[in-house]
Design an enzyme around this catalytic site. Structure first.
Site, mmCIF file in Angstrom:
data_model
loop_
_atom_site.group_PDB
_atom_site.id
_atom_site.type_symbol
_atom_site.label_atom_id
_atom_site.label_comp_id
_atom_site.label_asym_id
_atom_site.label_seq_id
_atom_site.Cartn_x
_atom_site.Cartn_y
_atom_site.Cartn_z
ATOM 1 N N LYS A 35 45.538 25.286 46.101
ATOM 2 C CA LYS A 35 45.813 25.959 47.375
ATOM 3 C C LYS A 35 44.716 26.967 47.685
ATOM 4 C CE LYS A 35 48.736 29.561 45.333
ATOM 5 N NZ LYS A 35 50.041 30.251 45.373
ATOM 6 N N TYR A 244 27.120 55.449 54.673
ATOM 7 C CA TYR A 244 28.028 56.067 55.631
ATOM 8 C C TYR A 244 28.706 57.310 55.052
ATOM 9 C CZ TYR A 244 27.896 52.192 59.003
ATOM 10 O OH TYR A 244 27.512 51.269 59.948
#
Length: 349
Positions: A35, A244
């Site tokens: 999956k 940042y």
């Protein structure tokens, strides 16, 4: 090139599948969970390899995933759908010969009415309270369902990664009470359950994370290497900041590599100023915040400027990185971005 390289060792996946198979007896069949595109590593290629090695049962989350695996495998192997028979999936399930794991009376009704005689399985809830028939519901519907010969009856363990947890024995006992004497193949265990021992194996097992090198299978061979290219290198003076919000300040003169990769590629921001990358055998600390496309790494101690740095590899597994990020290896794997160039090695059977 600014595209990171994700190296996937198919031989390691095959070895891990065979190791899972070796833990069970000759009467137990070992399937494979593919999956989420084989946890982000490429279900089509991996399923084909495992099918060549003898795997005949594959498990996916939804019908669309089952369709992709069927396209890769062709006719023959069984493909089981954990989410069952959802509204709108009938044509695809019927045309492609998929096997939905029916988990409610509504799904039983939908499947029997729209695809009479088509293969199906049953999912039982043994205490996880997620998918499947609860004991009273199952007792009521079992006589009808069993007459149509389900391919498999399964349940799922909630705490199998904690071997001593009392929930494991509770679910095992509940599963037995709900299924004993029914003469239908049974499946209870994914990776963690396989490791709990043969009481939990029944007729079919469903290894998933173990195939891809993750815990709780400590003996798993490592499957992935993720190399991030260095785009630029700059000298930073003591007192200057990087990234940042000025979250990292150089305490002394430093050499900083700007590396291609960010949270858009599955490198979550919780790794900021915590993770380690590697140049061969030499660790290099990630400094400052992870941004969407870039991270910054202190390479002051390196004698050369590297072309790339590894964030997954021989010195750092998906579970190691997950521990730093405060998550699990499953999330690290399934978050690996589609911008990575995937390179496969091995895979011959």
């Amino acid at each position: 090139m600014a595209t990171a390289s994700l190296r996937i060792d198919l031989d390691a996946i095959l070895s891990n599948w065979r190791a899972m198979d070796a833990l069970t007896g000759t009467t137990t069949e070992t399937g494979a969970v593919v999956k989420a595109d084989s946890y982000g590593l490429g279900a089509a290629r991996i399923a084909r390899m495992l099918a060549r090695a003898g795997c005949r049962k594959f498990f996916v989350a939804c019908t669309e995933e089952g369709a992709a695996v069927r396209q890769a495998l062709g006719e023959g192997p069984e493909i089981f759908i954990f989410s069952g028979h959802m509204a709108g999936d009938t044509e695809m399930i019927g045309d492609l010969g998929l096997t939905p794991m029916l988990n409610s009376l509504d799904q039983v009704t939908r499947h029997f009415e729209s695809l009479p005689g088509a293969p199906f399985g049953i999912q039982l809830d043994t205490g996880m309270n997620r998918l499947g028939f609860e004991p009273a519901e199952w007792q009521a519907v079992a006589p009808i369902v069993l007459g149509s010969h389900p391919k498999l009856i399964m349940s799922h363990l909630a705490c199998s990664d904690e071997p001593a947890h009392e929930m494991n024995r509770y679910q095992l006992d509940t599963f037995r009470k709900m299924t004993n004497g029914m003469n239908v193949p049974r499946s209870l265990s994914a990776t963690g359950g396989i490791l709990l021992g043969r009481d939990y194996h029944f007729d079919v097992t469903r290894p998933g994370i173990a195939l891809y090198g993750g815990m709780p299978f400590e003996a798993a061979q490592r499957v992935v290497t993720l190399s991030l290219p260095v785009i630029q290198v700059r000298d930073v003076q003591a007192g200057e900041t990087v990234g940042y919000s000025n979250t990292w300040t150089a305490e002394e003169d430093a050499r900083i590599a700007t590396v291609s990769g960010g949270y858009a590629d599955g490198l979550m921001r919780t790794l900021s100023s915590k993770a380690t990358l590697w140049h061969g055998n030499v660790p290099c600390p990630l400094v400052g915040r992870i941004s969407m496309d870039l991270i910054t790494v202190d390479i002051s101690h390196l004698a050369e400027v590297p072309k790339s740095l590894d964030i997954l590899g021989p010195h750092q597994t998906v579970d190691d990185l997950a521990d730093v990020a405060g998550t699990i290896g499953y999330e690290i794997l399934t978050s690996l971005g589609n911008r990575y160039t995937r390179h496969y090695v091995g895979g011959s059977v």
